[in-house]
Scaffold this active site. Structure first.
Site, PDB file in Angstrom:
ATOM      1  N   GLY A  44       0.837  -1.195   0.000  1.00  0.00           N
ATOM      2  CA  GLY A  44       0.000   0.000   0.000  1.00  0.00           C
ATOM      3  C   GLY A  44       0.871   1.244   0.000  1.00  0.00           C
ATOM      4  O   GLY A  44       2.098   1.173  -0.103  1.00  0.00           O
ATOM      5  N   THR A  45       0.233   2.401   0.113  1.00  0.00           N
ATOM      6  CA  THR A  45       0.989   3.655   0.188  1.00  0.00           C
ATOM      7  C   THR A  45       0.171   4.697   0.934  1.00  0.00           C
ATOM      8  O   THR A  45      -1.054   4.557   1.080  1.00  0.00           O
ATOM      9  CB  THR A  45       1.341   4.169  -1.229  1.00  0.00           C
ATOM     10  OG1 THR A  45       2.287   5.227  -1.119  1.00  0.00           O
ATOM     11  CG2 THR A  45       0.109   4.661  -1.984  1.00  0.00           C
ATOM     12  N   GLU A 102       9.757  -2.324   4.382  1.00  0.00           N
ATOM     13  CA  GLU A 102       9.056  -2.151   3.097  1.00  0.00           C
ATOM     14  C   GLU A 102      10.009  -1.668   2.015  1.00  0.00           C
ATOM     15  O   GLU A 102       9.954  -2.133   0.869  1.00  0.00           O
ATOM     16  CB  GLU A 102       7.901  -1.151   3.268  1.00  0.00           C
ATOM     17  CG  GLU A 102       6.743  -1.702   4.079  1.00  0.00           C
ATOM     18  CD  GLU A 102       5.680  -0.680   4.392  1.00  0.00           C
ATOM     19  OE1 GLU A 102       4.533  -1.083   4.631  1.00  0.00           O
ATOM     20  OE2 GLU A 102       5.977   0.521   4.428  1.00  0.00           O
ATOM     21  N   LYS A 132      -5.272   8.572  -2.000  1.00  0.00           N
ATOM     22  CA  LYS A 132      -3.814   8.600  -1.854  1.00  0.00           C
ATOM     23  C   LYS A 132      -3.116   9.407  -2.957  1.00  0.00           C
ATOM     24  O   LYS A 132      -1.909   9.618  -2.908  1.00  0.00           O
ATOM     25  CB  LYS A 132      -3.264   7.164  -1.843  1.00  0.00           C
ATOM     26  CG  LYS A 132      -3.927   6.231  -0.830  1.00  0.00           C
ATOM     27  CD  LYS A 132      -3.637   6.639   0.589  1.00  0.00           C
ATOM     28  CE  LYS A 132      -4.280   5.777   1.641  1.00  0.00           C
ATOM     29  NZ  LYS A 132      -3.760   4.448   1.781  1.00  0.00           N
TER      30      LYS A 132
HETATM   31  C1  5RP Z   1       2.925   0.959   6.269  1.00  0.00           C
HETATM   32  C2  5RP Z   1       2.624   1.636   4.988  1.00  0.00           C
HETATM   33  C3  5RP Z   1       1.264   1.409   4.418  1.00  0.00           C
HETATM   34  O1  5RP Z   1       1.393   0.829   3.178  1.00  0.00           O
HETATM   35  C4  5RP Z   1       0.576   2.748   4.292  1.00  0.00           C
HETATM   36  O2  5RP Z   1       0.542   3.345   5.580  1.00  0.00           O
HETATM   37  C5  5RP Z   1      -0.839   2.589   3.749  1.00  0.00           C
HETATM   38  O3  5RP Z   1      -1.633   1.933   4.677  1.00  0.00           O
HETATM   39  P1  5RP Z   1      -3.181   1.699   4.423  1.00  0.00           P
HETATM   40  O4  5RP Z   1      -3.285   0.764   3.283  1.00  0.00           O
HETATM   41  O5  5RP Z   1      -3.685   1.126   5.738  1.00  0.00           O
HETATM   42  O6  5RP Z   1      -3.787   3.045   4.124  1.00  0.00           O
HETATM   43  O7  5RP Z   1       3.424   2.313   4.403  1.00  0.00           O
HETATM   44  O8  5RP Z   1       4.178   1.340   6.762  1.00  0.00           O
END
Ligand code: 5RP
Length: 262
Positions: free
Chosen positions: A90-91, A111, A129
């Site tokens: 994810g991001t 990551e 995002k």
């Molecule tokens: C964890 C990350 C996650 O990928 C990022 O925070 C996105 O999280 P989510 O999918 O819960 O919005 O970088 O360190």
């Protein structure tokens, strides 16, 4: 089967469902961390259990490793796998060049190591995002506990010369305690509001001895899959220069709609 999901969870699920189409038999796959990545791990678990898919996963956090184990995705360490075919993660933000801010879940170090050790990185996200310029999401940096207040002062000093709109920093907390990463380190969140020159910032931050790594993922991501609650997805591939609009079938009887603890 997706009727009980909130629109945001549907969007995350749709992105994950499309992204796992990149996974092929025999691949070594990096497994990201966070609520969107958790959907991806569950989708892979279903493909392993019900579809006979044979893959080896490398988790980017203890949380993800635990989930992978629960859903039946075999896990090895990165040292065992050495190099990966693909990482799906994810991001927190992505821009038009598919540069990212990651680390909202505190797993940015593993990551980044895992994504960098992969032939391809596919990022899964919902529309929220997408940004014109990185930096609205606070940039996480992982710092070692020894002398962290000195490190924080050095970080703040270095920001004076950076092309950013804000310079506040905060120590990430978990309840009343400082948040600890899987490596036992701390996270400083940098409230920069907008980052004009991400490459320069990333370089300068990583020169500070107490900083282990920062959450800017520059030139690492190859594809972003953006999911929407109506089942539509946008697939942006930076190498091919393509943007495709597709649909994911939400009516399949997927056997993965149980609570995901993230
Ligand atoms: C964890 C990350 C996650 O990928 C990022 O925070 C996105 O999280 P989510 O999918 O819960 O919005 O970088 O360190």
């Amino acid at each position: 089967m997706t009727d009980n999901l909130s629109p945001i969870d549907k969007a995350k699920y749709v992105a994950a469902k499309r992204a796992v189409e990149y996974v092929e038999d025999g691949m070594r796959v990096g497994l990201g961390t966070g609520s969107t990545a958790a959907w991806m791990v569950k989708c892979l678990g279903e493909m392993v259990r019900d579809g006979g898919l044979k893959i080896t996963g490398v988790a980017t956090s203890t949380r993800t490793a635990q989930l992978a184990q629960e859903v039946g995705v075999p896990i090895v360490t990165l040292d065992e796998a050495r190099w990966l075919d693909l990482t799906i993660d994810g991001t927190d933000e992505y821009d038009g060049d598919l540069n990212l801010i990651k680390g909202g879940g505190g797993a940015l170090l593993q990551e980044k190591i895992v994504a960098t050790a992969s032939d391809q990185m596919v990022v899964i996200a919902d529309q929220s995002k997408k940004v014109e310029k990185l930096g609205a999401f606070p940039l996480p940096i992982e710092v070692i506990p020894f002398g962290w207040q000195t490190t924080r002062a050095l970080v703040e000093e270095s920001l004076i010369n950076m092309d950013v709109l804000g310079r506040k920093t905060s120590l990430r907390m978990a309840d009343d305690e400082p948040f600890r990463t899987d490596e036992g380190n701390l996270i400083l969140d940098l409230h920069l509001r907008q980052i004009g020159q991400p490459r320069q910032l990333s370089f300068v931050l990583n020169q500070i001895p107490g900083v282990v790594e920062n959450g800017l993922f520059l030139d690492i991501c190859d594809v972003v899959v953006i999911g929407n609650a109506d089942g539509s997805v946008e697939v942006r591939d930076i190498n091919n220069g393509t943007v495709n609009h597709e649909r994911v079938d939400l009516n399949e009887t997927d056997n993965l709609f149980v609570d995901i603890a993230d």
